[in-house]
Design a protein around this motif. Sequence first.
Motif, PDB file in Angstrom:
ATOM      1  N   TYR A   2     -16.001 -12.606  -3.439  1.00 46.99           N
ATOM      2  CA  TYR A   2     -14.797 -12.922  -4.204  1.00 46.99           C
ATOM      3  C   TYR A   2     -13.904 -13.943  -3.490  1.00 46.99           C
ATOM      4  O   TYR A   2     -13.747 -13.912  -2.267  1.00 46.99           O
ATOM      5  N   ASN A   3     -13.313 -14.818  -4.311  1.00 45.57           N
ATOM      6  CA  ASN A   3     -12.180 -15.636  -3.889  1.00 45.57           C
ATOM      7  C   ASN A   3     -10.950 -15.060  -4.587  1.00 45.57           C
ATOM      8  O   ASN A   3     -10.921 -14.958  -5.817  1.00 45.57           O
ATOM      9  N   ILE A   4      -9.950 -14.693  -3.804  1.00 39.45           N
ATOM     10  CA  ILE A   4      -8.763 -14.028  -4.346  1.00 39.45           C
ATOM     11  C   ILE A   4      -7.554 -14.954  -4.228  1.00 39.45           C
ATOM     12  O   ILE A   4      -7.327 -15.554  -3.171  1.00 39.45           O
ATOM     13  N   ALA A   5      -6.787 -15.059  -5.295  1.00 39.75           N
ATOM     14  CA  ALA A   5      -5.481 -15.732  -5.259  1.00 39.75           C
ATOM     15  C   ALA A   5      -4.411 -14.669  -5.485  1.00 39.75           C
ATOM     16  O   ALA A   5      -4.503 -13.891  -6.446  1.00 39.75           O
ATOM     17  N   ILE A   6      -3.420 -14.607  -4.619  1.00 46.36           N
ATOM     18  CA  ILE A   6      -2.354 -13.608  -4.726  1.00 46.36           C
ATOM     19  C   ILE A   6      -1.030 -14.283  -5.040  1.00 46.36           C
ATOM     20  O   ILE A   6      -0.635 -15.250  -4.391  1.00 46.36           O
ATOM     21  N   VAL A   7      -0.352 -13.765  -6.071  1.00 46.27           N
ATOM     22  CA  VAL A   7       1.038 -14.149  -6.363  1.00 46.27           C
ATOM     23  C   VAL A   7       1.892 -12.946  -5.940  1.00 46.27           C
ATOM     24  O   VAL A   7       1.977 -11.953  -6.666  1.00 46.27           O
ATOM     25  N   PRO A   8       2.482 -12.980  -4.753  1.00 47.10           N
ATOM     26  CA  PRO A   8       3.150 -11.784  -4.203  1.00 47.10           C
ATOM     27  C   PRO A   8       4.577 -11.624  -4.707  1.00 47.10           C
ATOM     28  O   PRO A   8       5.192 -12.546  -5.253  1.00 47.10           O
ATOM     29  N   TYR A   9       5.096 -10.431  -4.474  1.00 45.17           N
ATOM     30  CA  TYR A   9       6.515 -10.176  -4.698  1.00 45.17           C
ATOM     31  C   TYR A   9       7.318 -10.647  -3.492  1.00 45.17           C
ATOM     32  O   TYR A   9       8.362 -11.254  -3.624  1.00 45.17           O
ATOM     33  N   ARG A  10       6.811 -10.374  -2.301  1.00 48.36           N
ATOM     34  CA  ARG A  10       7.510 -10.726  -1.073  1.00 48.36           C
ATOM     35  C   ARG A  10       6.868 -11.943  -0.414  1.00 48.36           C
ATOM     36  O   ARG A  10       5.756 -12.330  -0.765  1.00 48.36           O
ATOM     37  N   ASP A 113      -1.755 -10.567  -9.219  1.00 43.30           N
ATOM     38  CA  ASP A 113      -0.341 -10.895  -9.392  1.00 43.30           C
ATOM     39  C   ASP A 113       0.511  -9.636  -9.205  1.00 43.30           C
ATOM     40  O   ASP A 113       0.272  -8.609  -9.845  1.00 43.30           O
ATOM     41  N   PHE A 114       1.504  -9.723  -8.308  1.00 46.02           N
ATOM     42  CA  PHE A 114       2.435  -8.626  -8.067  1.00 46.02           C
ATOM     43  C   PHE A 114       3.846  -8.930  -8.572  1.00 46.02           C
ATOM     44  O   PHE A 114       4.716  -8.066  -8.487  1.00 46.02           O
ATOM     45  N   HIS A 115       4.078 -10.138  -9.037  1.00 51.22           N
ATOM     46  CA  HIS A 115       5.459 -10.569  -9.269  1.00 51.22           C
ATOM     47  C   HIS A 115       6.044  -9.956 -10.546  1.00 51.22           C
ATOM     48  O   HIS A 115       5.391  -9.955 -11.587  1.00 51.22           O
ATOM     49  N   ASP A 135      -0.740  -6.029 -10.895  1.00 51.40           N
ATOM     50  CA  ASP A 135      -0.411  -4.754 -10.266  1.00 51.40           C
ATOM     51  C   ASP A 135       1.083  -4.510 -10.333  1.00 51.40           C
ATOM     52  O   ASP A 135       1.876  -5.345  -9.889  1.00 51.40           O
ATOM     53  N   LEU A 136       1.471  -3.371 -10.922  1.00 53.70           N
ATOM     54  CA  LEU A 136       2.869  -2.958 -10.920  1.00 53.70           C
ATOM     55  C   LEU A 136       3.171  -2.375  -9.550  1.00 53.70           C
ATOM     56  O   LEU A 136       2.924  -1.200  -9.287  1.00 53.70           O
ATOM     57  N   ILE A 137       3.668  -3.223  -8.673  1.00 54.09           N
ATOM     58  CA  ILE A 137       3.969  -2.824  -7.304  1.00 54.09           C
ATOM     59  C   ILE A 137       5.042  -1.743  -7.269  1.00 54.09           C
ATOM     60  O   ILE A 137       5.198  -1.026  -6.290  1.00 54.09           O
ATOM     61  N   THR A 169      -3.114  -2.365 -12.815  1.00 61.05           N
ATOM     62  CA  THR A 169      -2.965  -1.186 -11.969  1.00 61.05           C
ATOM     63  C   THR A 169      -1.481  -0.979 -11.687  1.00 61.05           C
ATOM     64  O   THR A 169      -0.661  -1.868 -11.908  1.00 61.05           O
ATOM     65  N   GLY A 170      -1.157   0.211 -11.182  1.00 60.54           N
ATOM     66  CA  GLY A 170       0.230   0.497 -10.858  1.00 60.54           C
ATOM     67  C   GLY A 170       0.336   1.690  -9.940  1.00 60.54           C
ATOM     68  O   GLY A 170      -0.639   2.421  -9.716  1.00 60.54           O
ATOM     69  N   VAL A 171       1.531   1.911  -9.425  1.00 64.15           N
ATOM     70  CA  VAL A 171       1.737   2.935  -8.405  1.00 64.15           C
ATOM     71  C   VAL A 171       1.571   4.351  -8.941  1.00 64.15           C
ATOM     72  O   VAL A 171       1.342   5.279  -8.172  1.00 64.15           O
ATOM     73  N   SER A 172       1.705   4.537 -10.245  1.00 63.63           N
ATOM     74  CA  SER A 172       1.589   5.882 -10.803  1.00 63.63           C
ATOM     75  C   SER A 172       1.298   5.788 -12.292  1.00 63.63           C
ATOM     76  O   SER A 172       1.477   4.737 -12.920  1.00 63.63           O
ATOM     77  N   GLN A 173       0.872   6.911 -12.862  1.00 66.59           N
ATOM     78  CA  GLN A 173       0.646   6.953 -14.305  1.00 66.59           C
ATOM     79  C   GLN A 173       1.957   6.793 -15.053  1.00 66.59           C
ATOM     80  O   GLN A 173       2.003   6.192 -16.128  1.00 66.59           O
ATOM     81  N   ALA A 174       3.044   7.311 -14.477  1.00 65.34           N
ATOM     82  CA  ALA A 174       4.356   7.175 -15.120  1.00 65.34           C
ATOM     83  C   ALA A 174       4.766   5.712 -15.231  1.00 65.34           C
ATOM     84  O   ALA A 174       5.341   5.292 -16.233  1.00 65.34           O
ATOM     85  N   ALA A 175       4.460   4.920 -14.212  1.00 66.28           N
ATOM     86  CA  ALA A 175       4.799   3.495 -14.249  1.00 66.28           C
ATOM     87  C   ALA A 175       3.973   2.745 -15.278  1.00 66.28           C
ATOM     88  O   ALA A 175       4.385   1.688 -15.768  1.00 66.28           O
ATOM     89  N   LEU A 176       2.802   3.294 -15.629  1.00 67.98           N
ATOM     90  CA  LEU A 176       1.867   2.601 -16.514  1.00 67.98           C
ATOM     91  C   LEU A 176       1.883   3.143 -17.939  1.00 67.98           C
ATOM     92  O   LEU A 176       0.972   2.850 -18.714  1.00 67.98           O
TER      93      LEU A 176
END
Length: 377
Positions: A2-10, A113-115, A135-137, A169-176
């Motif tokens: 894989y080649n991964i591109a990340i769009v971060p929050y931080r 993407d995390f943003h 991803d819902l960070i 994806t996300g941190v919890s089922q509640a977030a999703l």
Amino acid sequence: MYNIAIVPYRTLGFAVKYGFTVRDLMILRALESSENVVSVDWFERPTYPFERAARRGQKLLLSDKITVHRSTTINPFPVIRDKRLWTIGALKGQERKLDVWASKSSHTKVILDFHPFYIPPVEIIDREDVFYWYDLIDNFTKHNVFTGKQIEAVKRKYAWVKESAAFVTGVSQAALVDFPRSEAVPNRLLLSSRDQDKARVIGMADYDFGFTGFITDKFDVDFIARLSDLGYSTLIRGRAYHPEIARRLSKLNRVTVGGEYHESEQTAIFSRFRVGLVPYRPEKSHDESPIKLIQYLANGKPALISKAFGGIEDEFSRWVKVYDGMSDDELHSCVSLLKVESGGAALLDVVNSSKSVYWNSALSGLIARACSSSGGS
């Protein structure tokens, strides 16, 4: 491969100041060490000269596998005018490089993407050879330090993600809850951090309780005051985003409030208390999977928490207890049991055998599912 591109929050500046202690930065490190990942391109928002100056002489050791795309801006007006929302326009400056990445990558291409605000170009994520994973960070629609405009921007991003993402994806089922095609992935730790902590600081803990992390208005000050009145001592370390909360805490008896710290200091801080705290007011909390809870457990510390987060505490129920609704007698009894368990071999044995503690064992499967969730984005 894989080649991964990340769009971060931080930005990586956070890692320089605090370490790789948050979700997007931890995943960067875990991808860096993955045998299935050929390269990781990190596209962060521009930094200001004062941010660069604050990091002068401090360098992150990143492998050749990682390419960091960043720039410097000297125009303060967008930040003054738009606050956090300025990153929407700022990240548009990375779109040309992101398009070059999408055109040149030779292996399976994944944009992670995390943003919470920025929406990437549709013409890039709709390419047949690009898989877009969001991803819902965090559950940012409930964030206690976001303004109304910022929360509206989050809602726009989430609505777009719901229609456009191949994998969510996300941190919890509640977030999703609003994302029918999604997978809950609670927070984890880096295995490398655990390796670095093998030389543990030995000594008697001088506090009954400890909290490490950011101090905001979701902090349950009343509970800390209750612990103080019951004769317990508490150590609190972390940056105060709401200084008035830190001031209230520092006025309590048997409570010590310290400043922010780097990850390299964490083991020594944990050695000073017996039981970790996650004292978040439920009505204010947006944290669905507290990283600090896993950090406590991985360092042999049981934890007392304000509510059930629906994640790792179920697996570690012997060592994690919810204090809400406890009488003083029940609280005393619970604390006595947790203090006995502190540092015990049984807890560390469960940590070491768990599949829910470290990112390194989870990412390969996640990437594969991101790429098989559709025939392209």
